[in-house]
Scaffold this motif. Structure first.
Motif, mmCIF file in Angstrom:
data_model
loop_
_atom_site.group_PDB
_atom_site.id
_atom_site.type_symbol
_atom_site.label_atom_id
_atom_site.label_comp_id
_atom_site.label_asym_id
_atom_site.label_seq_id
_atom_site.Cartn_x
_atom_site.Cartn_y
_atom_site.Cartn_z
ATOM 1 N N ILE A 37 0.848 -1.201 0.000
ATOM 2 C CA ILE A 37 0.000 0.000 0.000
ATOM 3 C C ILE A 37 0.878 1.244 0.000
ATOM 4 N N THR A 38 1.919 1.220 0.835
ATOM 5 C CA THR A 38 2.874 2.328 0.857
ATOM 6 C C THR A 38 3.505 2.516 -0.517
ATOM 7 N N LEU A 67 2.417 1.648 -3.517
ATOM 8 C CA LEU A 67 1.513 2.138 -4.560
ATOM 9 C C LEU A 67 1.068 3.578 -4.312
ATOM 10 N N LEU A 68 1.041 3.982 -3.058
ATOM 11 C CA LEU A 68 0.791 5.396 -2.770
ATOM 12 C C LEU A 68 1.932 6.235 -3.329
ATOM 13 N N THR A 69 3.148 5.720 -3.209
ATOM 14 C CA THR A 69 4.300 6.395 -3.809
ATOM 15 C C THR A 69 4.163 6.447 -5.323
ATOM 16 N N PHE A 97 1.441 6.326 -7.380
ATOM 17 C CA PHE A 97 0.369 7.106 -8.001
ATOM 18 C C PHE A 97 0.141 8.491 -7.401
ATOM 19 N N PHE A 142 5.909 1.495 -10.329
ATOM 20 C CA PHE A 142 4.832 0.511 -10.443
ATOM 21 C C PHE A 142 5.391 -0.854 -10.856
ATOM 22 N N ASN A 195 6.898 -2.546 -7.866
ATOM 23 C CA ASN A 195 5.951 -3.102 -6.897
ATOM 24 C C ASN A 195 5.323 -4.408 -7.372
ATOM 25 N N ILE A 214 -5.279 8.103 -5.513
ATOM 26 C CA ILE A 214 -5.693 7.215 -4.421
ATOM 27 C C ILE A 214 -6.550 6.074 -4.958
ATOM 28 N N MET A 260 -4.288 3.676 -6.522
ATOM 29 C CA MET A 260 -3.597 2.922 -5.478
ATOM 30 C C MET A 260 -4.445 1.744 -5.004
ATOM 31 N N THR A 305 -3.583 -2.091 -5.647
ATOM 32 C CA THR A 305 -3.389 -2.993 -4.502
ATOM 33 C C THR A 305 -4.128 -4.306 -4.717
ATOM 34 N N TRP A 355 -5.353 5.173 -14.673
ATOM 35 C CA TRP A 355 -3.978 5.604 -14.917
ATOM 36 C C TRP A 355 -3.924 6.621 -16.055
#
Length: 604
Positions: free
Chosen positions: A86-87, A89-91, A93, A284, A287, A550, A553, A557, A596
């Motif tokens: 989660i961290t 994907l927050l980075t 997007f 991306f 991840n 968000i 994200m 996830t 996206w």
């Protein structure tokens, strides 16, 4: 101890030669100036940076850590780090484009962009030493410890021999090649490391003692370790592995490579990208590989090790020369690799060397960038020439390597250090997320969070105070509450400090907003104030992409976790369940692509 064949030696020597050749080839351009040495001129494509991120986080201690976790807590134990998706994907997007816009040389330089005055300078200097030296040395020591254990079991090497053999070549090409050398070699290291990990898993699971995947997943030592989700009848396991990571850990804890809001060597690669879209694409790709696909070869080897080495006594019996203070479940990965045949053994050893070199070279260049840009240039010699800065960077690389090697000799296991680092970063993560979007956070907020998190962690982990509070039988609180407790106290300290201290000066906040365009209600006070002063801060051509970020994200996830679960169930032979989850992954991939495109439109 194993005997390497001529073929194995040839593979390893050829690998070392190619890596050194790359470092030497790029050394002249890398030494041109400090931006080339640390960011390669900010012109890197997403695919090369993405592969570099994957290679960097594939270190020699990672298979050992995963093996330690699986043998103790089963496959589901990996949620202690899987939750960091989660961290990540927050980075991807939200924060990737913000970092690229900042145009700083290091993520620590950000402090004097976002904050002002003496507190900002102090914070920048403090973080340079705290992260670039102390934490960096700890992280590299964990990687070196894994190399020591591999050297002991597979080659019968003394710890100092492993450090010398593995470290000398790494520090040479890191010092001369700079960031470009690191990234270019990461491209090679990625493929060598993945071929080695997959090849080892395939061969070891096929051993007669294991009997293939079907027999492995039905073996009595393995069957209760297979579940990807923890046992929901075990309340403590659910709280420890799912509730705390998803409710608290992902946003509150700072950890190298998974910093809330981005940072460290991940930020270094985003800053080196051609543009914002390349920064997003790189993170991306990283991840997907890091969480969904790459862990499974290690997990398979860890599960197979339970058949051949069901406990520590069996490892000790098979490898009596291993020092008692280095004996742990993480040794099982190296123990399994001793079963490999000639040729494949050479490839796997080269892959482990690749993993070691990739991670250490990244940490060396990243740590040296802090020492040069955020300490030496700011505090010692502001007028230093570019040639001088590159020289200091190269000397710092060698010194960091030396101290991390010495610290590695004092450690016992990788999981031990992982937990300590996690505790030391507890509670600081929320600041790294909010400082971009809430004007009121100031330099004192971060200083308070750093000191409170560190002091509380020391008290709870290295004194009797922690035993009194969190002993599982006699403590005031259950043992699983230790991490949330540190987060709670640290958060209270920095929030109170924020409101007791003065906000940053308007000029600092105006300049930050103009450059970054963070948007959102957290900056409404500042944009309204500037408007009243007839100062325009808002770029009307740029839409606020955070809501779509968000949403992306959340979709990402589900997509990546679906890929992870599907991969596991395909391996386990649960084909119906695997097909259903694969379908879910495809649906969410389609939805993610649509969102996206909206994000890309807003940042062009």
């Amino acid at each position: 101890m194993i005997n390497l064949s001529s073929l194995d030696y040839t593979i390893i020597i050829l690998f070392f030669t190619i890596v050194l050749a790359i470092g030497i080839y790029v050394s002249k351009k890398s030494g041109k100036n400090s931006e080339e040495f640390f960011l390669s001129g900010r012109n890197m494509p997403w695919w090369l940076l993405g592969l570099s991120m994957v290679a960097t986080t594939f270190s020699t201690d990672t298979p050992n850590l995963v093996t330690d976790i699986v043998r103790k807590n089963g496959v589901s134990g990996n949620w202690v780090w899987w939750a960091f998706l989660i961290t990540g994907l927050l980075t991807v997007f939200v924060y990737a484009k913000l970092w690229r816009k900042s145009n700083v040389n290091t993520d620590i330089e950000f402090y004097e962009l976002r904050y002002g005055g003496k507190p900002a300078k102090f914070l920048r200097k403090l973080r340079a030493v705290y992260l670039g030296v102390i934490f960096n040395i700890m992280a590299m020591a964990a990687v070196t410890l894994a190399a020591i254990k591999i050297g002991q079991i597979m080659l019968g090497l003394e710890p100092w021999q492993t450090i010398v053999y593995a470290g000398v070549i790494t520090v040479i090409f890191s010092a001369i090649g700079g960031f470009k050398g690191v990234v270019y070699t990461d491209f090679l290291l990625f493929f060598v490391a993945m071929i080695g990990a997959i090849g080892a898993a395939w061969y070891l699971v096929s051993l007669p003692e294991i009997g293939g995947l079907k027999n492995l997943v039905t073996h009595e030592n393995v069957i209760n370790k297979l579940s990807i989700l923890p046992d929901f009848s075990n309340t403590e396991a659910v709280i420890t592995l799912l509730v705390i990571p998803f409710a608290v850990q992902w946003w509150s804890a700072w950890y190298p490579g998974a910093e809330p809001g981005g940072g460290g060597y991940i930020a270094q690669r985003m800053l080196a990208a051609k543009n914002e879209n390349h920064a997003i694409g790189a993170t991306f790709f990283f991840n997907i590989m890091h969480y969904a696909l790459r862990p499974w070869p290690w997990i398979l080897v860890a599960l197979a090790s339970l058949v051949l080495y069901p406990d520590l006594a069996s490892i000790k019996e098979a490898f009596p020369n291993v020092a008692d203070n280095k004996l742990g479940h993480d040794l099982a990965y190296s123990a399994m690799l001793t079963k490999l045949p000639s040729g494949l053994l050479g490839i796997v050893l080269a892959s482990l060397v690749a993993a070691y070199m990739s991670t250490i070279s990244t940490h060396l260049n990243w740590g040296a960038s802090y020492i040069v840009n955020d300490f030496y240039k700011q505090q010692i010699n502001p007028n230093a020439s570019e040639k001088k800065l590159v020289l200091v960077g190269r000397v710092s690389t060698v010194v960091l390597m030396l101290f991390s090697a010495l610290f590695a000799l004092l450690l016992t296991n990788a999981l031990q250090l992982f937990e300590v680092i996690l505790m030391f970063g507890a509670g600081t993560g929320l600041i790294f997320i909010l400082r971009w979007f809430w004007w009121r956070i100031n330099a004192w907020s971060e200083i308070a969070a750093m000191f409170s998190s560190g002091i509380i962690s020391i008290l709870l982990n290295f004194t009797s105070f922690g035993e009194v509070l969190f002993n599982s039988e006699t403590g005031v609180f259950p043992s699983w509450f230790k991490f949330p407790f540190i987060v709670l106290i640290t958060t209270l300290v920095w929030v109170i400090t924020t409101f007791l201290t003065s906000p940053e000066k308007d000029k600092v906040l105006y300049n930050f907003y103009k450059k970054i365009q963070p948007g959102g209600k957290g900056w409404k006070h500042i944009t309204n104030k500037a408007q009243n002063e007839n100062i325009n801060l808002i770029n009307s051509n740029e839409k606020w992409s955070v809501p779509n970020g968000i949403l992306a994200m959340l979709l990402g996830t589900v997509f990546i976790y679906s890929c992870m679960f599907a991969t596991g169930y395909w391996i386990y032979g649960k084909y119906t369940l695997a097909l259903i989850i694969t379908t879910i992954a495809i649906v969410f991939a389609y939805l993610l692509i649509r969102v996206w495109k909206k994000i890309s439109t807003t940042i062009l």
